[in-house]
Scaffold this motif. Sequence first.
Motif, short mmCIF file in Angstrom:
data_model
loop_
_atom_site.label_atom_id
_atom_site.label_comp_id
_atom_site.label_asym_id
_atom_site.label_seq_id
_atom_site.Cartn_x
_atom_site.Cartn_y
_atom_site.Cartn_z
N ALA A 70 0.96 -1.13 0.13
CA ALA A 70 -0.17 -0.12 -0.11
C ALA A 70 0.96 1.16 0.01
CB ALA A 70 -0.86 0.04 1.05
N PRO A 71 0.71 2.17 -0.86
CA PRO A 71 1.51 3.35 -0.85
C PRO A 71 1.41 4.22 0.52
CG PRO A 71 -0.50 3.72 -1.86
CD PRO A 71 -0.57 2.26 -1.53
N PRO A 72 2.43 4.60 0.75
CA PRO A 72 2.64 5.34 2.39
C PRO A 72 1.79 6.58 1.89
CG PRO A 72 4.78 5.69 1.16
CD PRO A 72 3.80 4.66 0.27
N THR A 73 1.48 7.21 3.21
CA THR A 73 0.75 8.55 3.30
C THR A 73 1.78 9.54 3.59
OG1 THR A 73 -1.05 7.59 4.11
CG2 THR A 73 -0.96 9.93 4.47
N PHE A 74 1.84 10.59 3.02
CA PHE A 74 2.87 11.92 3.54
C PHE A 74 2.19 12.93 3.98
CE2 PHE A 74 4.92 9.23 0.13
CZ PHE A 74 6.05 8.98 0.54
N ALA A 102 2.66 5.22 7.62
CA ALA A 102 2.08 3.82 7.13
C ALA A 102 0.69 4.12 6.56
CB ALA A 102 1.97 2.82 8.09
N ASP A 103 -0.25 5.03 7.20
CA ASP A 103 -1.50 5.05 6.75
C ASP A 103 -2.17 6.41 7.11
OD1 ASP A 103 -2.08 4.93 9.39
OD2 ASP A 103 -2.47 2.57 9.35
N SER A 104 -3.44 6.86 6.86
CA SER A 104 -4.01 8.04 7.05
C SER A 104 -4.48 8.18 8.41
CB SER A 104 -5.15 8.32 6.18
OG SER A 104 -6.00 7.25 6.29
N ALA A 105 -4.53 7.04 9.33
CA ALA A 105 -5.11 7.19 10.46
C ALA A 105 -3.85 7.64 11.57
CB ALA A 105 -5.48 5.52 11.05
N THR A 106 -2.61 7.36 10.98
CA THR A 106 -1.44 7.63 11.80
C THR A 106 -1.52 9.33 11.70
OG1 THR A 106 -0.31 5.69 11.42
CG2 THR A 106 0.83 7.37 12.30
N ALA A 107 -1.62 9.77 10.24
CA ALA A 107 -1.65 11.37 10.35
C ALA A 107 -2.62 11.89 11.07
CB ALA A 107 -2.10 11.49 8.70
N ASP A 108 -3.67 11.24 11.41
CA ASP A 108 -4.77 11.85 12.25
C ASP A 108 -4.13 11.87 13.74
OD1 ASP A 108 -6.62 12.11 10.05
OD2 ASP A 108 -7.86 10.23 10.69
#
Length: 177
Positions: A70-74, A102-108
Amino acid sequence: MAAKPPAPAAPDAAPAKPKSKKLLLIILAAVVAVVLVGVAILVALMMFQPAAEELDADGQPVVQLAAPAAPPTFMPLENMVVNLADPGAMRFAQIGISVQLADSATADRLTAFMPAIRNGMLRLASQRTAAELLTPAGKDALAADMLGMIRQTTGLPDQGTTPSPVQAVLFTSLIVQ
């Protein structure tokens, strides 16, 4: 017309021996076995032979990288301007950073900790000198320190075999004056 009786067999000719069918079957089985072994070796060689490399226009092999699952989230952060720790001179740096996740949840989760993260980044960068930030090793050390600080602040460190969802700190710009 009368039919002629068959001519009697010559007394000195030996009667023909019936050919052994066992010998014929053994020879046939041996030939089939040799063919099967040859085919098996050929198939094995074809399976384990590396694929022919594609060449680019310069004749160099083309390297194909495996796509990540899965592409990472920047997550880009606002640029920071920080005074550097150069003795006897007033030097500063403008730093642009993106965090690879790793994902958008980590961005939150990072967004919730953003004031503490920016504070930690400013403090880490202000401890460096201009000479440190101008070398690749100095940039790598700062990025590694920032990555550790983000993981510690958010409570997302590496845990044994489970890697942290905060994967990397990437510089998008770095100006030292």
